[in-house]
Motif scaffolding. Structure first.
Motif, short mmCIF file in Angstrom:
data_model
loop_
_atom_site.label_atom_id
_atom_site.label_comp_id
_atom_site.label_asym_id
_atom_site.label_seq_id
_atom_site.Cartn_x
_atom_site.Cartn_y
_atom_site.Cartn_z
N MET A 90 0.83 -1.21 0.00
CA MET A 90 0.00 0.00 0.00
C MET A 90 0.86 1.26 0.00
SD MET A 90 -2.98 -1.14 2.68
CE MET A 90 -3.77 0.47 2.66
N GLN A 91 1.94 1.25 0.76
CA GLN A 91 2.81 2.42 0.82
C GLN A 91 3.49 2.68 -0.52
OE1 GLN A 91 5.05 1.18 4.46
NE2 GLN A 91 4.54 3.23 5.19
N VAL A 92 3.86 1.61 -1.22
CA VAL A 92 4.44 1.77 -2.56
C VAL A 92 3.42 2.43 -3.48
CG1 VAL A 92 5.24 0.54 -4.61
CG2 VAL A 92 6.08 -0.14 -2.36
N GLY A 93 2.17 1.92 -3.45
CA GLY A 93 1.14 2.48 -4.30
C GLY A 93 0.82 3.92 -3.95
N GLU A 94 0.74 4.22 -2.66
CA GLU A 94 0.45 5.60 -2.24
C GLU A 94 1.56 6.55 -2.68
OE1 GLU A 94 -2.12 4.77 1.86
OE2 GLU A 94 0.05 5.11 1.95
N SER A 95 2.81 6.11 -2.58
CA SER A 95 3.92 6.96 -2.98
C SER A 95 3.86 7.29 -4.47
CB SER A 95 5.26 6.29 -2.65
OG SER A 95 5.41 6.12 -1.26
N LEU A 96 3.43 6.32 -5.27
CA LEU A 96 3.29 6.55 -6.70
C LEU A 96 2.12 7.47 -7.01
CD1 LEU A 96 3.96 2.94 -8.03
CD2 LEU A 96 5.50 4.90 -8.19
N LEU A 97 1.03 7.32 -6.25
CA LEU A 97 -0.17 8.11 -6.49
C LEU A 97 -0.01 9.56 -6.03
CD1 LEU A 97 -3.14 8.17 -7.38
CD2 LEU A 97 -3.76 7.46 -5.05
N ALA A 98 0.46 9.74 -4.82
CA ALA A 98 0.63 11.09 -4.29
C ALA A 98 1.63 11.07 -3.13
CB ALA A 98 -0.71 11.66 -3.82
N THR A 99 1.22 10.52 -2.00
CA THR A 99 2.05 10.48 -0.80
C THR A 99 1.60 9.32 0.06
OG1 THR A 99 2.67 11.68 1.22
CG2 THR A 99 0.48 12.11 0.33
N THR A 100 2.55 8.64 0.69
CA THR A 100 2.13 7.70 1.71
C THR A 100 1.69 8.50 2.93
OG1 THR A 100 2.72 5.69 2.93
CG2 THR A 100 4.42 7.38 2.75
N VAL A 101 0.73 7.98 3.68
CA VAL A 101 0.10 8.81 4.71
C VAL A 101 0.79 8.75 6.06
CG1 VAL A 101 -2.17 8.81 3.64
CG2 VAL A 101 -1.57 6.98 5.24
N CYS A 102 1.79 7.89 6.21
CA CYS A 102 2.46 7.84 7.51
C CYS A 102 3.86 7.27 7.37
CB CYS A 102 1.66 7.00 8.50
SG CYS A 102 2.32 7.06 10.19
N VAL A 103 4.78 7.88 8.06
CA VAL A 103 6.14 7.35 8.12
C VAL A 103 6.19 6.19 9.11
CG1 VAL A 103 7.16 9.59 7.58
CG2 VAL A 103 6.82 8.93 9.98
N ASP A 104 7.23 5.41 9.04
CA ASP A 104 7.52 4.41 10.07
C ASP A 104 8.36 5.10 11.14
OD1 ASP A 104 8.83 2.34 11.61
OD2 ASP A 104 8.15 0.94 10.08
N GLY A 105 7.81 5.19 12.36
CA GLY A 105 8.49 5.90 13.42
C GLY A 105 9.85 5.35 13.77
N GLY A 106 10.15 4.12 13.35
CA GLY A 106 11.44 3.52 13.64
C GLY A 106 12.58 4.14 12.87
N MET A 107 12.28 4.71 11.66
CA MET A 107 13.32 5.31 10.83
C MET A 107 12.67 6.17 9.76
SD MET A 107 16.23 3.52 8.35
CE MET A 107 15.00 2.84 7.22
N TYR A 108 12.81 7.47 9.87
CA TYR A 108 12.35 8.34 8.79
C TYR A 108 13.17 9.62 8.77
CZ TYR A 108 9.48 10.91 12.28
OH TYR A 108 9.02 11.63 13.35
N LEU A 109 13.17 10.26 7.61
CA LEU A 109 13.95 11.47 7.38
C LEU A 109 13.00 12.57 6.93
CD1 LEU A 109 17.06 12.38 7.09
CD2 LEU A 109 16.67 12.08 4.63
N MET A 110 13.21 13.79 7.42
CA MET A 110 12.34 14.90 7.04
C MET A 110 13.13 16.21 6.99
SD MET A 110 10.16 15.63 10.54
CE MET A 110 9.32 17.01 9.76
N ARG A 111 12.54 17.15 6.30
CA ARG A 111 13.14 18.48 6.25
C ARG A 111 12.93 19.18 7.59
NH1 ARG A 111 14.39 19.46 0.95
NH2 ARG A 111 13.20 18.23 -0.57
N ARG A 112 13.98 19.81 8.05
CA ARG A 112 13.92 20.44 9.36
C ARG A 112 12.81 21.48 9.45
NH1 ARG A 112 17.37 21.27 13.47
NH2 ARG A 112 16.96 23.13 14.74
N GLU A 113 12.62 22.26 8.38
CA GLU A 113 11.65 23.35 8.45
C GLU A 113 10.20 22.87 8.52
OE1 GLU A 113 12.62 22.87 3.97
OE2 GLU A 113 13.67 22.74 5.90
N LEU A 114 9.98 21.57 8.26
CA LEU A 114 8.63 21.03 8.32
C LEU A 114 8.29 20.45 9.69
CD1 LEU A 114 8.37 19.27 4.84
CD2 LEU A 114 7.53 21.53 5.50
N TYR A 115 9.27 20.36 10.56
CA TYR A 115 8.97 19.84 11.90
C TYR A 115 8.23 20.90 12.70
CZ TYR A 115 9.41 17.72 16.49
OH TYR A 115 9.12 17.16 17.72
N ARG A 116 7.13 20.49 13.31
CA ARG A 116 6.35 21.37 14.17
C ARG A 116 6.34 20.79 15.58
NH1 ARG A 116 7.35 23.78 10.51
NH2 ARG A 116 6.08 25.08 9.13
#
Length: 360
Positions: A143-169
């Protein structure tokens, strides 16, 4: 030049795995001058802080918060203490493959991508319900593969993910699903989250179904918190992401109610046509197999037993979590599953005999 990355490791009583985790982090294939490794101790009462200090001469920074406040508060303070362009948030028991971080970083070269999440795999030999869990997470990853192709997967895996600093709230102190709320913040700011199957890591499986049951209750309480606070994609601005949220998450959270309706209506219609009778018999057999799985760990090793058991156990936990989330005030702190150091002892994960993992 590669962007600078802060690897933030929130830790509460993680002495069993922290030494292996820091050895693993220091061996990642990424320029050391572009890497900032931070251990943020949340009121640890074991040797977590002492172990972390052992690595300071190798560049690891230690934030020792004496009072336990919960993961959300610790993440907020740890992020504020860093200056890197990208944030890699991970758990203390998750071991990265050497190229995992580079795989995640490469995705953020696209300005439309705000975060990337990898394939965190569970060590299947640790679990007494691995058959059902393995199938569940294979579907989840597809499902995550399909979501990534369609638009965005809706949730990261909290065990390991990377994000832009300016998007952290900054998270509210009582936040339960920090990874999900952070994901929603990225999406609500108009950026995509990409699932990267090539970015591999491993973590301990929950060894006992009773512990997994409690974990899923907690996750569902967090889901209710998300719904009450309105932390989901805005349908008028992000209709595709909102559709993914409803189909992937919301319907799952209300799965127990839908299953109950299906069983009751099927029973009411069973005498009206042979088809309904066959369908009711199939449901009865499915739940009978699940019941056998509750009684026997050996039976759960069989796929026809293990899959119905895991499915039913998960939905029972979701039902309890729905009620607790609606009627019981929740806190941001909870007792995590005990770690098993023998699983975390290797520096790099292999790709065999392990199941994909997810935050639920």
């Amino acid at each position: 030049m590669l962007p600078s990355v802060s690897i933030i490791i929130p830790a509460h009583n993680e002495e069993a795995v922290l030494h292996a985790k820091l050895e693993n982090a220091l061996s990642i294939d990424y320029p050391t001058d572009r890497l900032d490794i931070v251990v943020a101790s949340d009121g640890s009462r074991d040797d977590t802080v002492r172990i972390a200090h052992m690595f300071e001469d190798r560049g690891v920074r230690v934030l020792d918060f004496a009072k336990r406040r919960g993961k959300a508060s610790v993440l907020n303070d740890a992020v504020a203490a860093t200056e890197s362009e990208l944030l890699c948030l991970c758990d203390a028991n998750v071991m990265f493959a050497p190229d995992a971080l580079r795989q995640l970083v490469a995705c953020l070269a696209d300005d439309r991508v705000g975060a990337a999440t990898g394939d965190v795999r569970l060590s299947s030999e640790d679990s007494d319900f691995g058959r059902g869990e393995g199938l569940y997470y294979r579907i989840e990853r597809a499902m995550q593969v399909g979501e990534s192709l369609l638009a965005t997967t809706v949730c990261v895996d909290g065990g390991m993910y990377l994000m832009r600093r300016e998007l952290y709230r900054p998270l509210k102190p009582d936040t339960i699903l920090d990874d999900f709320v952070t994901s929603m913040n990225v999406i609500r700011h108009g950026r995509r989250i990409i699932y990267v199957p090539e970015a591999i890591a491993t973590e301990n499986a929950t060894p006992c179904w009773k512990q997994e049951f409690r974990r899923r209750i907690r996750v569902t309480c967090g889901a209710m918190q998300v719904l009450v606070r309105g932390d989901w994609p805005r349908p008028w601005l992000q209709p595709v992401a909102c559709f993914e949220f409803v189909s992937h998450k919301l319907l799952r959270w209300f799965g127990p109610l839908l299953l109950l309706i299906m069983l009751v209506t099927n029973a009411m219609l069973a005498s009206t046509a042979p088809l309904y009778g066959y369908l009711l018999a199939g449901q009865v057999l499915f739940y009978a197999a699940a019941t056998l799985g509750w009684w026997s760990a050996a039976a759960r090793e069989l796929t026809p037993i293990g899959v119905p058991f895991y499915f039913t156990m998960s939905h029972c936990a979701i039902a309890v979590g729905l009620l607790k989330g609606l009627f019981v005030k929740q806190q941001g702190m909870w007792e995590r599953t005990p770690r098993h150091p023998h699983v975390a002892s290797s520096q790099h994960p292999s790709t065999s005999s392990q199941q994909p993992a997810s935050s639920g």
